[in-house]
Design a protein around this motif. Structure first.
Motif, PDB file in Angstrom:
ATOM      1  N   THR A  74       0.806  -1.224   0.000  1.00 51.53           N
ATOM      2  CA  THR A  74       0.000   0.000   0.000  1.00 51.53           C
ATOM      3  C   THR A  74       0.835   1.268   0.000  1.00 51.53           C
ATOM      4  O   THR A  74       0.341   2.319  -0.408  1.00 51.53           O
ATOM      5  N   GLY A  75       2.081   1.188   0.460  1.00 50.82           N
ATOM      6  CA  GLY A  75       2.870   2.410   0.493  1.00 50.82           C
ATOM      7  C   GLY A  75       4.351   2.172   0.713  1.00 50.82           C
ATOM      8  O   GLY A  75       4.762   1.157   1.288  1.00 50.82           O
ATOM      9  N   TYR A  76       5.156   3.127   0.235  1.00 48.35           N
ATOM     10  CA  TYR A  76       6.610   3.088   0.398  1.00 48.35           C
ATOM     11  C   TYR A  76       7.107   4.400   0.984  1.00 48.35           C
ATOM     12  O   TYR A  76       6.561   5.474   0.701  1.00 48.35           O
ATOM     13  N   LEU A 126      22.206   8.244  -5.148  1.00 45.65           N
ATOM     14  CA  LEU A 126      22.685   7.862  -6.473  1.00 45.65           C
ATOM     15  C   LEU A 126      24.098   8.395  -6.679  1.00 45.65           C
ATOM     16  O   LEU A 126      24.336   9.601  -6.500  1.00 45.65           O
ATOM     17  N   ASP A 127      25.025   7.532  -7.052  1.00 42.97           N
ATOM     18  CA  ASP A 127      26.415   7.920  -7.299  1.00 42.97           C
ATOM     19  C   ASP A 127      26.773   7.562  -8.751  1.00 42.97           C
ATOM     20  O   ASP A 127      27.172   6.432  -9.034  1.00 42.97           O
ATOM     21  N   PRO A 128      26.641   8.521  -9.678  1.00 41.80           N
ATOM     22  CA  PRO A 128      26.900   8.222 -11.095  1.00 41.80           C
ATOM     23  C   PRO A 128      28.355   7.856 -11.386  1.00 41.80           C
ATOM     24  O   PRO A 128      28.628   7.188 -12.387  1.00 41.80           O
ATOM     25  N   THR A 129      29.303   8.294 -10.553  1.00 44.53           N
ATOM     26  CA  THR A 129      30.710   7.992 -10.833  1.00 44.53           C
ATOM     27  C   THR A 129      31.005   6.507 -10.693  1.00 44.53           C
ATOM     28  O   THR A 129      31.863   5.964 -11.390  1.00 44.53           O
ATOM     29  N   THR A 130      30.293   5.822  -9.803  1.00 45.71           N
ATOM     30  CA  THR A 130      30.494   4.382  -9.610  1.00 45.71           C
ATOM     31  C   THR A 130      29.298   3.557 -10.082  1.00 45.71           C
ATOM     32  O   THR A 130      29.365   2.329 -10.116  1.00 45.71           O
ATOM     33  N   GLY A 131      28.209   4.249 -10.423  1.00 45.53           N
ATOM     34  CA  GLY A 131      26.998   3.533 -10.829  1.00 45.53           C
ATOM     35  C   GLY A 131      26.273   2.886  -9.667  1.00 45.53           C
ATOM     36  O   GLY A 131      25.505   1.937  -9.859  1.00 45.53           O
ATOM     37  N   THR A 132      26.477   3.397  -8.458  1.00 44.79           N
ATOM     38  CA  THR A 132      25.953   2.740  -7.255  1.00 44.79           C
ATOM     39  C   THR A 132      24.661   3.379  -6.770  1.00 44.79           C
ATOM     40  O   THR A 132      24.531   4.607  -6.707  1.00 44.79           O
ATOM     41  N   LEU A 133      23.716   2.528  -6.412  1.00 46.68           N
ATOM     42  CA  LEU A 133      22.494   2.934  -5.717  1.00 46.68           C
ATOM     43  C   LEU A 133      22.560   2.394  -4.302  1.00 46.68           C
ATOM     44  O   LEU A 133      22.799   1.201  -4.095  1.00 46.68           O
ATOM     45  N   THR A 134      22.364   3.260  -3.315  1.00 47.77           N
ATOM     46  CA  THR A 134      22.274   2.854  -1.914  1.00 47.77           C
ATOM     47  C   THR A 134      20.936   3.343  -1.392  1.00 47.77           C
ATOM     48  O   THR A 134      20.612   4.528  -1.514  1.00 47.77           O
ATOM     49  N   ALA A 135      20.133   2.432  -0.825  1.00 50.01           N
ATOM     50  CA  ALA A 135      18.761   2.823  -0.492  1.00 50.01           C
ATOM     51  C   ALA A 135      18.232   2.102   0.731  1.00 50.01           C
ATOM     52  O   ALA A 135      18.705   1.024   1.112  1.00 50.01           O
ATOM     53  N   THR A 136      17.232   2.736   1.319  1.00 44.49           N
ATOM     54  CA  THR A 136      16.412   2.145   2.375  1.00 44.49           C
ATOM     55  C   THR A 136      14.956   2.302   1.961  1.00 44.49           C
ATOM     56  O   THR A 136      14.538   3.390   1.557  1.00 44.49           O
ATOM     57  N   ALA A 137      14.206   1.214   2.039  1.00 44.90           N
ATOM     58  CA  ALA A 137      12.795   1.260   1.647  1.00 44.90           C
ATOM     59  C   ALA A 137      11.938   0.644   2.733  1.00 44.90           C
ATOM     60  O   ALA A 137      12.098  -0.539   3.059  1.00 44.90           O
ATOM     61  N   ALA A 138      11.051   1.460   3.313  1.00 48.87           N
ATOM     62  CA  ALA A 138      10.062   0.955   4.260  1.00 48.87           C
ATOM     63  C   ALA A 138       8.801   0.621   3.473  1.00 48.87           C
ATOM     64  O   ALA A 138       8.195   1.496   2.846  1.00 48.87           O
ATOM     65  N   VAL A 139       8.423  -0.657   3.485  1.00 46.38           N
ATOM     66  CA  VAL A 139       7.335  -1.152   2.645  1.00 46.38           C
ATOM     67  C   VAL A 139       6.165  -1.573   3.530  1.00 46.38           C
ATOM     68  O   VAL A 139       6.283  -2.493   4.345  1.00 46.38           O
ATOM     69  N   THR A 140       5.040  -0.902   3.372  1.00 46.89           N
ATOM     70  CA  THR A 140       3.830  -1.250   4.121  1.00 46.89           C
ATOM     71  C   THR A 140       2.921  -2.092   3.234  1.00 46.89           C
ATOM     72  O   THR A 140       2.635  -1.715   2.099  1.00 46.89           O
ATOM     73  N   PHE A 141       2.494  -3.236   3.757  1.00 48.33           N
ATOM     74  CA  PHE A 141       1.674  -4.135   2.951  1.00 48.33           C
ATOM     75  C   PHE A 141       0.580  -4.772   3.795  1.00 48.33           C
ATOM     76  O   PHE A 141       0.644  -4.810   5.028  1.00 48.33           O
ATOM     77  N   ALA A 148       3.789   6.609  -2.536  1.00 53.77           N
ATOM     78  CA  ALA A 148       5.246   6.607  -2.394  1.00 53.77           C
ATOM     79  C   ALA A 148       5.755   7.974  -1.937  1.00 53.77           C
ATOM     80  O   ALA A 148       5.457   8.997  -2.561  1.00 53.77           O
ATOM     81  N   GLU A 149       6.502   7.949  -0.837  1.00 57.17           N
ATOM     82  CA  GLU A 149       7.282   9.109  -0.391  1.00 57.17           C
ATOM     83  C   GLU A 149       8.745   8.779  -0.670  1.00 57.17           C
ATOM     84  O   GLU A 149       9.264   7.772  -0.194  1.00 57.17           O
ATOM     85  N   MET A 150       9.406   9.622  -1.471  1.00 59.41           N
ATOM     86  CA  MET A 150      10.780   9.334  -1.878  1.00 59.41           C
ATOM     87  C   MET A 150      11.684  10.524  -1.618  1.00 59.41           C
ATOM     88  O   MET A 150      11.298  11.676  -1.849  1.00 59.41           O
ATOM     89  N   HIS A 151      12.876  10.214  -1.147  1.00 61.70           N
ATOM     90  CA  HIS A 151      13.908  11.214  -0.911  1.00 61.70           C
ATOM     91  C   HIS A 151      15.145  10.748  -1.680  1.00 61.70           C
ATOM     92  O   HIS A 151      15.785   9.761  -1.304  1.00 61.70           O
ATOM     93  N   ILE A 152      15.459  11.455  -2.757  1.00 60.81           N
ATOM     94  CA  ILE A 152      16.497  11.027  -3.684  1.00 60.81           C
ATOM     95  C   ILE A 152      17.664  12.012  -3.617  1.00 60.81           C
ATOM     96  O   ILE A 152      17.490  13.212  -3.876  1.00 60.81           O
ATOM     97  N   ASN A 183      12.812  15.736  -2.973  1.00 58.30           N
ATOM     98  CA  ASN A 183      11.785  15.051  -2.199  1.00 58.30           C
ATOM     99  C   ASN A 183      10.468  14.975  -2.975  1.00 58.30           C
ATOM    100  O   ASN A 183      10.044  15.951  -3.611  1.00 58.30           O
ATOM    101  N   PHE A 184       9.827  13.803  -2.896  1.00 56.82           N
ATOM    102  CA  PHE A 184       8.581  13.555  -3.613  1.00 56.82           C
ATOM    103  C   PHE A 184       7.613  12.820  -2.695  1.00 56.82           C
ATOM    104  O   PHE A 184       8.016  12.016  -1.857  1.00 56.82           O
ATOM    105  N   ASN A 185       6.319  13.096  -2.904  1.00 56.19           N
ATOM    106  CA  ASN A 185       5.295  12.379  -2.141  1.00 56.19           C
ATOM    107  C   ASN A 185       4.024  12.296  -2.982  1.00 56.19           C
ATOM    108  O   ASN A 185       3.360  13.304  -3.215  1.00 56.19           O
ATOM    109  N   TRP A 186       3.730  11.098  -3.465  1.00 51.36           N
ATOM    110  CA  TRP A 186       2.498  10.872  -4.230  1.00 51.36           C
ATOM    111  C   TRP A 186       1.548  10.103  -3.328  1.00 51.36           C
ATOM    112  O   TRP A 186       1.794   8.960  -2.976  1.00 51.36           O
ATOM    113  N   THR A 187       0.451  10.753  -2.941  1.00 48.54           N
ATOM    114  CA  THR A 187      -0.406  10.229  -1.875  1.00 48.54           C
ATOM    115  C   THR A 187      -1.619   9.459  -2.374  1.00 48.54           C
ATOM    116  O   THR A 187      -2.366   8.905  -1.570  1.00 48.54           O
TER     117      THR A 187
END
Length: 672
Positions: free
Chosen positions: A35-37, A43-58, A165-169, A197-201
């Motif tokens: 139901t929500g994230y 995002l690190d374009p120099t190394t191509g690395t994504l580091t993330a934390t995702a709280a997933v409500t289901f 989804a609430e996202m902080h990129i 920051n994004f929040n689609w409710t």
């Protein structure tokens, strides 16, 4: 959309992704509903690395002991927990994107939980994409693309599970991030980085992020359109992004007049890398490939993508068997815009293009299309093209007013939730019965949906008739029959009778193999045509040529030149004068460096039916290239001059010809 030139490294155009690859497919009956994230991603374009934390409500849909997700194979999960004190164990399937989380205790049906994932990994190429050779999740300079189908965060129920989804990129300074539900100005972070920051409710599909070194957005005064492209793209003199934004605004206004207000009044058009998909969508977003964005002849692709704000974002398929509704209606919205902006001839051409696609892989009923690999040409052809033709025929069956009422009603009834095939049929029958006050209407629509949703194939019409002169100068009576080869077929078609005087049309309900008709005219009948305006999907010799050529183009895109030549030859077997079939054969032979045979085919294209017209200018250009490659510069120059004399700049043909007039063509060996 017409594809004018094909290359050996051609990007497979999987317009507006419709499903998930079979190897990565979620269970037919999901056990959880996300139901929500809340996602924090760096995002690190120099190394191509994504580091993330995702709280997933289901929410659990059954009694469960594990929760199943999908996550890109390049991303490694370092921790999973309900809270910091309750770590969970997670296991991956090395063969696919499956991610299974063992719950600390059994979870009863309809309970809710929030699981947090910590994960990271290098997302560089296309190796972990669900589409071979097409980038869906990659961190790079100048553009990082994180499309929802790339599984850059844990998902379930692709395209059927709606979520908020609430996202902080966080990205390097100087980069801009485009997503759904922007929360205003970005925030500066330590180390010279910036957080967007994004929040689609509203429940939907706000799972796409595009970040990059974009120039200031192009936002013409009076529009709700913002266009984000790189500096290099913005400086391309062949593209006019002000005009492109105005085109997008006109398309948005047209669709608003037909469908009602979209979920948001703003659309952000953003550039995708050239090795990504041709287009994708998210709430407030229309993402287009760098080769297509800003190009004048990509207006149809843009219209299709904007239509997704209603037919994918606002209303989504309940199951993969129902994808034809959103895919088909997005394609048909594109055609409706062509009809409104360019007129009936352009609309008829577009309908014929779509009809060919609808018949290219008509192997099983639309209502069971979810059994196919959704990234296959078969699934794309059925859900996009045949889906669009179903709506086109339903419009003919219902009439414009009732058809528009149907679209509006579906969007109102099923806003922010899934829609099923049965919902479309039930609503159409109700509106049709109300409009016509005819209890027989429902049974006719039952036959319609049975034919086009639960069966496959299209009728091939023939007619025979006899003309009788009426006495007392009353004209003529034509008595005949319409025959077709589908025993269960039942649908109205238009009969057009051209006479010495006034042309007469009559709507005939065709049912079964043979249907009789009787039409009176004042002038002597000279010609009878069945379905002259192409409202019904049908098999014709012309479409047989188009279908074979389309299948050949798709074979080339997949690297199978032998299969492509076989399909093009089928087209020539039907129409020996097909310029397009000869041109396509020439393309393949050119790629294979069989220059004499390629030249022969391009000559055949010039001697053919000149359909479509652009085959003339491009045949001259391709002949010029062959002469350049074989050391015959004078003959090459002559062909380029002949190309310029056509004054046909389809797909930049004149620019190409003038370029090679100045500098001889040299083959890029990387395309070999």
């Amino acid at each position: 959309m017409n594809i004018f030139r094909m290359h050996s490294r051609l990007l497979i155009v999987l317009t507006l992704l419709a499903g998930t690859h079979a190897a990565f497919a979620a269970p037919q009956h999901p056990q959880i509903n996300v139901t929500g994230y809340v996602i924090n991603a760096d995002l690190d374009p120099t190394t191509g690395t994504l580091t993330a934390t995702a709280a997933v409500t289901f929410t659990s849909l059954d009694d469960i002991t594990t929760a199943n997700f999908e996550l890109n194979r390049a991303l490694q999960v370092t921790a999973v927990y309900i809270d910091k004190q309750h770590p969970l164990s997670a296991s991956r399937n090395a063969a696919d994107m499956g991610l299974q989380v063992a719950l600390p205790q059994p979870m009863a049906k309809n309970l809710q939980a929030t699981v947090t994932f910590e994960y990271s990994g290098v997302l560089k190429g296309t190796d972990t994409s669900p589409i071979d050779g097409v980038r869906t999740a990659a961190i790079a300079d100048p553009i990082s693309v994180l499309l929802y189908p790339g599984r850059w965060f844990p998902i379930t129920g692709y395209l059927t599970n709606r979520f908020t989804a609430e996202m902080h990129i966080t990205v390097p300074a100087g980069e801009t991030v485009v997503g759904s539900g922007s929360l205003g100005s970005p925030q500066q972070q330590l180390g010279g980085r910036t957080q967007f920051n994004f929040n689609w409710t509203k429940p939907g599909f706000p799972g796409t992020i595009v970040a990059g070194k974009f120039a200031d957005p192009i936002a013409p005064t009076g529009t709700s359109i913002h266009v984000y492209v790189t500096d290099a793209r913005k400086q391309d003199k062949t593209r006019n992004f002000e005009d492109y934004a105005q085109t997008a605004e006109r398309e948005l206004d047209f669709m608003t007049s037909i469908f009602g207000q979209a979920e948001s009044g703003r659309i952000n058009i953003v550039e995708l890398p050239e090795d990504s998909v041709s287009a994708f969508w998210a709430p407030q977003m229309a993402a287009l490939n760098g080769t297509r964005i800003g190009v004048a002849n990509s207006a149809r692709l843009l219209a299709n993508t904007i239509a997704r704000q209603w037919w994918s974002s606002e209303v989504s398929p309940a199951t993969l068997n129902d994808v034809w509704i959103t895919n088909g209606m997005s394609r048909y919205a594109e055609l409706m815009y062509v009809e409104d902006s360019a007129g009936e001839p352009a609309f008829q051409t577009a309908v014929n293009d779509v009809a060919a696609g609808a018949l290219a892989y008509d192997t099983q009923p639309l209502s069971s299309s979810g059994r196919l690999d959704p990234f296959s040409p078969e699934f794309q052809s059925m859900t996009l093209e045949k889906g669009a033709m179903v709506f086109h025929m339903l419009r003919w069956e219902l009439g414009d007013d009732t058809f528009h009422a149907l679209l509006h009603s579906l969007l109102v009834q099923f806003s922010d939730r899934g829609i099923r095939t049965q919902d479309v049929q039930t609503t159409a029958e109700s509106l049709s019965a109300n409009a016509q006050a005819d209890t027989g209407t429902a049974s006719q629509l039952t036959a319609f949906f049975s034919q086009w949703l639960d069966s496959n194939g299209a009728p091939a019409y023939t007619t025979k008739y006899t003309v009788y002169r009426l006495g007392e100068n009353k004209g003529f009576r034509t008595i005949g029959s319409i025959s077709q080869d589908l025993d269960l077929f039942s649908m109205p078609v238009m009969l057009k009778i051209e006479t010495d005087g006034k042309t007469v049309t009559q709507r005939i309900q065709v049912a079964g193999p043979d249907t009789t008709f009787s039409v009176e005219t004042f002038g002597r009948p000279r010609r009878i045509t069945i379905d002259p305006d192409n409202w019904v999907l049908k098999n014709t010799p012309d479409l047989a040529v188009r279908v074979a050529i389309l299948r050949g183009q798709q074979a080339v895109a997949q690297g199978d030149n032998i299969a492509a030549l076989a399909e093009y030859q089928k087209a020539l077997d039907v129409n020996r004068n097909s310029s397009l079939a000869s041109y396509r054969i020439g393309e393949v032979l050119f790629l294979q460096k069989s220059y004499q045979s390629a030249a022969n085919s391009f000559r055949d294209a010039l001697r053919g039916d000149d359909d479509p017209k652009w085959t003339e200018v491009w045949s001259h250009i391709e002949l010029g290239k062959i002469f350049d490659l074989t050391g015959q510069r004078d003959r090459a120059i002559n062909e380029y001059r002949l190309a310029v004399q056509t004054n046909d700049n389809t797909q930049g043909a004149l620019n190409e010809a003038r370029k090679y007039l100045a500098t001889p063509f040299k083959r890029d060996e990387s395309e070999s």
